[in-house]
Every structure is written in structure tokens, then in C-alpha cells.
Design a protein around this motif. Sequence first.
Motif, PDB file in Angstrom:
ATOM      1  N   GLY A 174       1.887   8.637   2.090  1.00 58.48           N
ATOM      2  CA  GLY A 174       2.073   7.586   1.089  1.00 58.48           C
ATOM      3  C   GLY A 174       0.925   6.594   1.187  1.00 58.48           C
ATOM      4  O   GLY A 174      -0.155   6.935   1.663  1.00 58.48           O
ATOM      5  N   GLY A 175       1.153   5.368   0.747  1.00 61.29           N
ATOM      6  CA  GLY A 175       0.117   4.350   0.842  1.00 61.29           C
ATOM      7  C   GLY A 175      -0.409   3.906  -0.501  1.00 61.29           C
ATOM      8  O   GLY A 175      -0.287   4.606  -1.514  1.00 61.29           O
ATOM      9  N   SER A 176      -1.042   2.727  -0.508  1.00 64.14           N
ATOM     10  CA  SER A 176      -1.479   2.098  -1.762  1.00 64.14           C
ATOM     11  C   SER A 176      -2.588   2.865  -2.466  1.00 64.14           C
ATOM     12  O   SER A 176      -2.791   2.701  -3.676  1.00 64.14           O
ATOM     13  CB  SER A 176      -1.949   0.672  -1.483  1.00 64.14           C
ATOM     14  OG  SER A 176      -3.021   0.668  -0.542  1.00 64.14           O
ATOM     15  N   THR A 178      -2.807   6.261  -2.556  1.00 71.29           N
ATOM     16  CA  THR A 178      -2.409   7.661  -2.724  1.00 71.29           C
ATOM     17  C   THR A 178      -2.850   8.226  -4.071  1.00 71.29           C
ATOM     18  O   THR A 178      -3.233   9.398  -4.172  1.00 71.29           O
ATOM     19  CB  THR A 178      -0.886   7.803  -2.588  1.00 71.29           C
ATOM     20  OG1 THR A 178      -0.482   7.247  -1.337  1.00 71.29           O
ATOM     21  CG2 THR A 178      -0.461   9.260  -2.634  1.00 71.29           C
ATOM     22  N   THR A 202       8.491   6.216  -0.751  1.00 68.26           N
ATOM     23  CA  THR A 202       7.811   4.926  -0.898  1.00 68.26           C
ATOM     24  C   THR A 202       6.760   4.811   0.197  1.00 68.26           C
ATOM     25  O   THR A 202       6.838   5.478   1.232  1.00 68.26           O
ATOM     26  CB  THR A 202       8.794   3.745  -0.765  1.00 68.26           C
ATOM     27  OG1 THR A 202       9.300   3.718   0.573  1.00 68.26           O
ATOM     28  CG2 THR A 202       9.940   3.865  -1.755  1.00 68.26           C
ATOM     29  N   SER A 203       5.776   3.926  -0.041  1.00 69.13           N
ATOM     30  CA  SER A 203       4.746   3.721   0.971  1.00 69.13           C
ATOM     31  C   SER A 203       5.331   3.153   2.253  1.00 69.13           C
ATOM     32  O   SER A 203       4.835   3.401   3.351  1.00 69.13           O
ATOM     33  CB  SER A 203       3.674   2.773   0.423  1.00 69.13           C
ATOM     34  OG  SER A 203       3.005   3.377  -0.664  1.00 69.13           O
ATOM     35  N   LEU A 209      -0.701   6.926   5.904  1.00 66.39           N
ATOM     36  CA  LEU A 209      -1.003   6.042   4.781  1.00 66.39           C
ATOM     37  C   LEU A 209      -2.402   6.300   4.235  1.00 66.39           C
ATOM     38  O   LEU A 209      -3.379   6.335   5.003  1.00 66.39           O
ATOM     39  CB  LEU A 209      -0.905   4.577   5.217  1.00 66.39           C
ATOM     40  CG  LEU A 209       0.469   4.105   5.696  1.00 66.39           C
ATOM     41  CD1 LEU A 209       0.378   2.683   6.246  1.00 66.39           C
ATOM     42  CD2 LEU A 209       1.479   4.169   4.556  1.00 66.39           C
TER      43      LEU A 209
END
Length: 295
Positions: A174-176, A178, A202-203, A209
Amino acid sequence: MTPGISPRPRLRLAAAAICSLLLLSGCAAAAQNKPNTSYADGEGPTVIGTDTSAESRVMAAMYAELLTRAGQKVEPAKTRYSSPSATAKAVVAGKLGLAPAYESTLLRTFPGGDTLPGNMPATLSMALPMGITALPPAAAQRGVVLAVSATTARRHDLHTLADLRKPGSRLTLGGSATSAPDAPTPASLKKAYGVTLTTAGTSATADVLALRSTDPSITKDKLVVLTDPEGVIPPEHIFPLIQAPYAGRAAREALARVNSALTTDQLAALASSVDAGKSPAEAARTWLKSKGLLS
């Protein structure tokens, strides 16, 4: 034969008419090829543009400081652009003389050029139109990285992306970053490293991440960035994209002073200080002086 006009004068009139048409055609072509702003002729100040990110703004301020100290006239652009791609297009269109740019973003913005694996300078040069120059990059990047918590790294002995095979299919991604165009996908990681990751809901619940390398959470949360020995993630070193008339020897030497000194961690720290309210010019000047790059 028309009365009163001999053959020779009539030929001279026809020749003059043809020359006039050719002259008009040449003027029209020149008008079409004329740069759409006065910034593209190299006679005025170097207009420096940015996108909205803190990284771009602080790098533009750094470029301005270095060029000014080298005796070059500079001027900030009157507007910020929405993305690094939009800023690069503005340089190519003649609306800017100089702007920070990123390697892989530039190649996505101007596709179709030849690619020389392992030779990014040549690849960038072939992607850009004549008159636009990609100057040598800094060591700093704003690319995507994959990171894990210190606890996860210790538990599974994770150092590289290949090490993600150790936990099997238990880890989630995940992660901002992605969904960033240069982010690795589970499929690309599987192909390169034999790693099986599932996408997190969800992240917040992800084990691995995908983040920008300048994301402040890497330092704040003491995350461990995993190395990418197979080069699955494309490079995104930051560099000056400049119109050739402004890329004289003095400008090149001035801008090159940051290349070996500026690391990704330092760029992240500079961006964080700008996000926290420090002006890009102040952040850039302080850093340049700390490195002995401003007298």
C-alpha cells in the motif's frame, strides 16, 4: 501577345511576382516558427518555473541563487504549474527558460525517443526537441521507494526487494505512491524478484509502503527503505531542464555545483522545512551556505 508589352519585360514581371510570393511564404513560415514568448530568445533574464511541490520550489530557489551569484539575470515565473510534466512542457514551449525536472517523468511526458539502457543522459537528449537541454542531475531523487517499518524489517530480515520472498505471501502492499505511474506493481515485483504481495485495503494496514523518496514519514517513522538491485523502479533524479540559449558555460558550472552535494535525504529535509512554512529562498540559501556553495 499583349499589345505594348514585349516578351522580356513580361518575363521580368513574372520573375518579380514569383520572388515576392517566395518572400511572403518565407515570412509566413518564420512567423509560424517564432517562439511564442520573449523568454525563448536568450536575451532576457532566465525565467525559472516550478510545479506546486515543495521539492520543485526549493530547487528552483537554489537554481536562482546559484545563477545570480554567477552573474546571470533570473526572474521567477508568474505562475506555478500543476505537475512536473506541465512544467517540462512549459520549458519546451518557450514559456520558461529553466525548471527542475525528473528523469522518468520527462520520458513519460515526451515519449517516442530512442532508449539507451544504462545511459540516461543520451536517452533524455533523444527524447527532447532541439534547443532544450537536460543538464546533469543531482544525486537526489524524488522517485518511488518501497519501505517497511523497522519492526517488520527486523522480523523478516528485510534489506532489498528480493528479501520480500522470505515472508512468502503474507505481506501486503500500500502507501501514498501506490498509484504513481512509476510505482512497481505486484506483477512487476513477482516477475523481477519472485515476490508475492497482495494489495492492502488501506495504506494504514499495509506492510510494505510505496512512498516518494522525499516523503517525511520515512524519517519521522524511521522506516527502512528496501534497495532495488534489479532496477524495477525507474530513476527520478532531479535536474535542471533548460533552454539552450540560457545554458552557457557559466550557467552550467553554477548549476552543477549542487549535483554531488545534494542527497535524497537532504532534499527531503529541505522540502519538509518548506512545507512547515520556511520560504524556499531561505531554505535554499541556508543549505547552499552550509555546503560552502555560496560565498
